[in-house]
Structure formats: structure tokens, C-alpha cells
Design a protein around this motif. Sequence first.
Motif, short mmCIF file in Angstrom:
data_model
loop_
_atom_site.label_atom_id
_atom_site.label_comp_id
_atom_site.label_asym_id
_atom_site.label_seq_id
_atom_site.Cartn_x
_atom_site.Cartn_y
_atom_site.Cartn_z
N ARG A 1 -1.98 4.37 -27.23
CA ARG A 1 -2.41 5.72 -26.85
C ARG A 1 -2.64 6.55 -28.10
O ARG A 1 -1.90 6.43 -29.06
CB ARG A 1 -1.32 6.43 -26.04
N GLY A 2 -3.64 7.41 -28.06
CA GLY A 2 -3.90 8.27 -29.19
C GLY A 2 -5.25 7.95 -29.81
O GLY A 2 -6.15 7.44 -29.14
N ARG B 1 -8.50 12.35 -20.99
CA ARG B 1 -7.09 11.93 -21.04
C ARG B 1 -6.75 11.36 -22.42
O ARG B 1 -5.70 11.64 -22.99
CB ARG B 1 -6.79 10.88 -19.96
N LEU C 1 -6.45 14.18 -24.88
CA LEU C 1 -5.18 14.90 -24.67
C LEU C 1 -4.00 14.10 -25.23
O LEU C 1 -3.10 14.66 -25.86
CB LEU C 1 -4.97 15.18 -23.17
N GLN C 2 -4.03 12.78 -25.02
CA GLN C 2 -2.97 11.92 -25.56
C GLN C 2 -2.99 11.93 -27.09
O GLN C 2 -1.94 11.86 -27.73
CB GLN C 2 -3.12 10.49 -25.02
N SER C 3 -4.20 12.02 -27.66
CA SER C 3 -4.33 12.07 -29.13
C SER C 3 -3.75 13.37 -29.69
O SER C 3 -3.21 13.39 -30.78
CB SER C 3 -5.80 11.94 -29.54
N ILE C 4 -3.87 14.44 -28.90
CA ILE C 4 -3.29 15.74 -29.31
C ILE C 4 -1.77 15.66 -29.17
O ILE C 4 -1.03 16.04 -30.09
CB ILE C 4 -3.89 16.90 -28.48
N GLU C 5 -1.30 15.13 -28.03
CA GLU C 5 0.15 15.01 -27.78
C GLU C 5 0.83 14.15 -28.84
O GLU C 5 1.95 14.45 -29.27
CB GLU C 5 0.40 14.39 -26.40
N SER C 6 0.16 13.09 -29.26
CA SER C 6 0.76 12.17 -30.24
C SER C 6 0.69 12.73 -31.66
O SER C 6 1.26 12.15 -32.58
CB SER C 6 0.05 10.81 -30.19
N PRO D 1 -3.10 20.40 -32.81
CA PRO D 1 -2.69 21.00 -31.54
C PRO D 1 -3.72 21.98 -30.96
O PRO D 1 -3.85 22.11 -29.76
CB PRO D 1 -1.38 21.74 -31.86
#
Length: 197
Positions: free
Chosen positions: A78-79, A135, A138-143, A148
Motif C-alpha cells: 500500500r502507498g 483509495r 489516500l493510502q499514500s497520504i496515510e502512509s 498530508p
Amino acid sequence: MRKGELTHAAILDVALDMASRNGLEGLTIGLLADRMHMSKSGVFAHFGSREELQMEVLKLYHRRFEQEVFFPSMTEARGILRLQAMFARWVKRVSVEIASGCIYISGAVEYDDRPGPIREELVAMVRAWQGALLRSVLQSIESGDLKPGADPRQLVYEMYGLILALHHDARFLRMPGSVERAETGFSRLIEYYQNQH
């Protein structure tokens, strides 16, 4: 597979090739019967209507897109690695389709102002792919791979824009180097969303 299922699959393969080249609206039972060396009623027996045939061709296209682009990309972490894999496989698929055509893109032109089940199915498929890209962003931002403050929808929009430009320049204008330009554009995008400005 039974003989009937094999025939059905063979007809769909030829129909997908025809639709890729001539659009879904260019697909007729008569033309397909000629290509398959079958009677119109023989082809008709497998689908029941032209719209049913178009719908099945669309679903086959979508399944192949998922098998070539989406599912293999999901094996990446992910990411950013997954997002890069999705774009790279998408570019690869579009470059293969330069000779025939992308049903998502040609379909958008054919059905942008034509209501009905084919348009609805096409819209649902494109939205599903955009949703998968979103998605992944978003996962790339979360990771922490992307900053951000990155706007996920803007990034997906720009990725889509690169693919549309690639299809246009490579297929319509026959411009060499189009794939490399799309890849360069994507690298710049990612660099921008990774860095603070």
C-alpha cells in the motif's frame, strides 16, 4: 467448457476486437456474423439483442482491464509503490491499445450524451477504477509517502488527464515519444505531491 460456451467466448473475443476498433455502436450482429462465418440467427441465439452483446463486450473489457492492471497492482505494498504500479500498468495497457483503441475512452465519446444501460455500465466501470486510484492516493497520504495536504481528487484527475493525452497523441496524432511523456508527467506529479511547496 461445452461447445456452446466455447462458441459464445469466441464470438465475444471477436466482438471485443471489433468494438475496440469501431466503437460499441459500430458493433452489429450482422457484421459479427460475417466475421464469425455464422448466420445472424446463430449469433443472435447467443445474446438475444444487440444491447445484450454490447453489455457483455463491455464486461469482458472490464474483466481484462482488472486482470492486467488492477489485480497485479494490488500485490504491491500500500502507498506510493502501489500507485506507481497502477499507473505503469495502465500506461502499458494504453500503449498496447494504441493499435485498437480503449473502450473506456471511445465509450465516453460515444455515450456522453446518450442515456441508457450501456452508458450507466460504462460510467460505473470508470468510476470504479477512479475509486481504486483514489483509495491508493489516500493510502499514500496515510502512509506518509505523499504530503498530508495533497488533494487526492486533484491527483487522480491529473493522472487521468495524462492517460487521455497519451491516448490522443499516440493514437490520433501518432506522435512518437508519447508514452515517455506520460511517464515523465506522472513522475513530476508524484514529485510535486511528495515535496512541500
